[in-house]
Design a protein around this motif. Structure first.
Motif, PDB file in Angstrom:
ATOM      1  N   ILE A 161       4.955  -7.411   3.460  1.00 55.14           N
ATOM      2  CA  ILE A 161       4.518  -6.304   2.600  1.00 55.14           C
ATOM      3  C   ILE A 161       5.758  -5.674   1.963  1.00 55.14           C
ATOM      4  CG2 ILE A 161       3.312  -4.092   2.524  1.00 55.14           C
ATOM      5  CD1 ILE A 161       1.670  -5.002   4.938  1.00 55.14           C
ATOM      6  N   PRO A 162       5.822  -5.605   0.638  1.00 51.91           N
ATOM      7  CA  PRO A 162       7.051  -5.175  -0.042  1.00 51.91           C
ATOM      8  C   PRO A 162       7.283  -3.676  -0.105  1.00 51.91           C
ATOM      9  CG  PRO A 162       5.384  -5.741  -1.650  1.00 51.91           C
ATOM     10  CD  PRO A 162       4.792  -6.060  -0.307  1.00 51.91           C
ATOM     11  N   HIS A 163       6.281  -2.861   0.270  1.00 50.80           N
ATOM     12  CA  HIS A 163       6.462  -1.410   0.196  1.00 50.80           C
ATOM     13  C   HIS A 163       6.220  -0.794   1.566  1.00 50.80           C
ATOM     14  CE1 HIS A 163       2.646  -2.886  -1.521  1.00 50.80           C
ATOM     15  NE2 HIS A 163       2.083  -2.071  -0.649  1.00 50.80           N
ATOM     16  N   GLN A 164       6.781   0.396   1.775  1.00 53.44           N
ATOM     17  CA  GLN A 164       6.774   1.015   3.104  1.00 53.44           C
ATOM     18  C   GLN A 164       5.421   1.601   3.487  1.00 53.44           C
ATOM     19  OE1 GLN A 164       9.511   0.711   4.912  1.00 53.44           O
ATOM     20  NE2 GLN A 164       8.670   1.687   6.741  1.00 53.44           N
ATOM     21  N   HIS A 165       4.725   2.183   2.520  1.00 49.10           N
ATOM     22  CA  HIS A 165       3.454   2.843   2.803  1.00 49.10           C
ATOM     23  C   HIS A 165       2.395   2.418   1.794  1.00 49.10           C
ATOM     24  CE1 HIS A 165       5.573   5.593   5.518  1.00 49.10           C
ATOM     25  NE2 HIS A 165       6.465   5.761   4.559  1.00 49.10           N
ATOM     26  N   GLY A 166       1.150   2.553   2.188  1.00 54.14           N
ATOM     27  CA  GLY A 166       0.074   2.249   1.254  1.00 54.14           C
ATOM     28  C   GLY A 166      -1.255   2.752   1.775  1.00 54.14           C
ATOM     29  N   THR A 185       1.509   1.846   7.270  1.00 55.57           N
ATOM     30  CA  THR A 185       2.961   2.009   7.205  1.00 55.57           C
ATOM     31  C   THR A 185       3.615   0.756   7.780  1.00 55.57           C
ATOM     32  OG1 THR A 185       2.823   4.407   7.491  1.00 55.57           O
ATOM     33  CG2 THR A 185       4.938   3.371   8.014  1.00 55.57           C
ATOM     34  N   THR A 204       9.580  -6.033   9.338  1.00 54.72           N
ATOM     35  CA  THR A 204       9.241  -7.256   8.617  1.00 54.72           C
ATOM     36  C   THR A 204      10.022  -8.426   9.212  1.00 54.72           C
ATOM     37  OG1 THR A 204      10.952  -6.802   6.948  1.00 54.72           O
ATOM     38  CG2 THR A 204       8.703  -6.075   6.456  1.00 54.72           C
ATOM     39  N   THR A 223       4.526  -9.273   9.003  1.00 55.88           N
ATOM     40  CA  THR A 223       4.876  -7.855   8.965  1.00 55.88           C
ATOM     41  C   THR A 223       4.173  -7.136  10.121  1.00 55.88           C
ATOM     42  OG1 THR A 223       5.044  -7.895   6.539  1.00 55.88           O
ATOM     43  CG2 THR A 223       4.861  -5.732   7.583  1.00 55.88           C
TER      44      THR A 223
END
Length: 304
Positions: A178-183, A214, A218, A223
């Motif tokens: 997952i390329p971003h920290q939060h979603g 979160t 990785t 992840t």
């Protein structure tokens, strides 16, 4: 006997009766509701109808839940990891592989069988098969689950779930990086038309579902994430993570068909559970460490 009454609004019109009732009370299963309807405990405008009756605006729906029958499910001396217990609630750290309540094919060895041996006082709101059960976690998901020991506690905990004031945080290992920290995944979930045993993201006959995640670590192709539920739909985290392209490792239903990591079921653990005590109102927060199989997986992934 407990009595409920609802008047259908314009927004609620055209729903099937059984689905309408499960929307009104999320703790009730569709099967239980259909049984009540079949046994004439549910009336629409004082008349008996079938489960597939489409409600219309202005309909007055009444439900009279009969007194809980004496339980036919047998108590079994199965060890339980009791995290907390008092006269109103009990919090259990459920192992992976344990079914929460009896169902066709699983009448023994369940959490309910174990609870009936451990404590004799469980709420009767959910009937003979699911005494005390306020919410569920899947058979192959490990972690924290709260159980009500009386009807007052049951109603309080269900109301907190409906009001979204409980805290339910899960730890999971998913495929992909997952390329971003939060979603946040905000996507409605309903039955999969192609497979009635599965859930899917769909606009048709669905319920709102929100999962916040979160990224914790990785690795090469995987992840480690933390997921917090805002709603609690069937298979929610498993469905949502698949929907955004990161299915859970080991998930036999929603993950890749080819087994990729050595774990018996999805790598998902209910790590944190929080609620207000139904009697005292005190904020309760519990945490359960990762099970050994997930710890081993993480050690393996970190070493690569």
């Amino acid at each position: 006997m407990k009595q409920y009454t609802w008047t259908v609004t314009e927004e609620q019109a055209h729903e099937r009766l059984d689905r309408f009732l499960t929307i009104m009370e999320s703790a009730w299963s569709r099967t239980q509701v259909q049984r009540w309807i079949k046994d004439d405990h549910v009336k629409v405008n004082n008349e008996n109808v079938k489960s597939n009756y489409k409600v219309t605006a202005g309909d007055v729906i009444t439900l009279a839940i009969p007194e809980a029958e004496e339980l036919q499910v047998e108590a079994e001396d199965i060890p339980l990891d009791v995290v907390y217990e008092d006269a109103d609630v009990i919090v259990i750290n459920k192992p992976r592989g344990m079914v929460v309540h009896p169902a066709p094919g699983h009448y023994s060895g369940t959490l309910v069988n174990a609870l009936m041996h451990h404590c004799k006082d469980l709420s009767g709101i959910n009937g003979v098969i699911r005494p005390g059960i306020v919410h569920r976690i899947d058979k192959d998901t490990s972690g924290l689950i709260m159980v009500a020991k009386n009807d007052h506690a049951h109603e309080s905990l269900v109301e907190q779930l409906k009001a979204k004031t409980t805290r339910r945080i899960y730890k999971a290992i998913v495929h992909g990086i997952i390329p971003h920290q939060h979603g946040t995944v905000d996507a409605p979930i309903g039955r999969d038309k192609k497979d009635r045993q599965s859930m899917t993201v769909t606009e048709e006959n669905s319920r709102d579902a929100v999962t916040h995640f979160t990224v914790l670590e990785t690795y090469d192709k995987f992840t480690y994430v933390q997921c917090e539920l805002e709603t609690g739909r069937t298979h929610q985290i498993r469905v949502h993570m698949k929907y955004i392209g990161y299915p859970l490792a080991g998930d036999p239903k929603y993950g890749p068909k080819k087994r990729t990591l050595d774990i018996a079921g999805q790598a998902l653990h209910a790590a944190v559970l929080g609620f207000d005590h139904p009697k005292t109102g005190k904020e309760m927060l519990f945490e359960a460490p990762l099970p050994e199989d997930m710890e081993k997986l993480l050690s393996h992934l970190r070493s690569k």
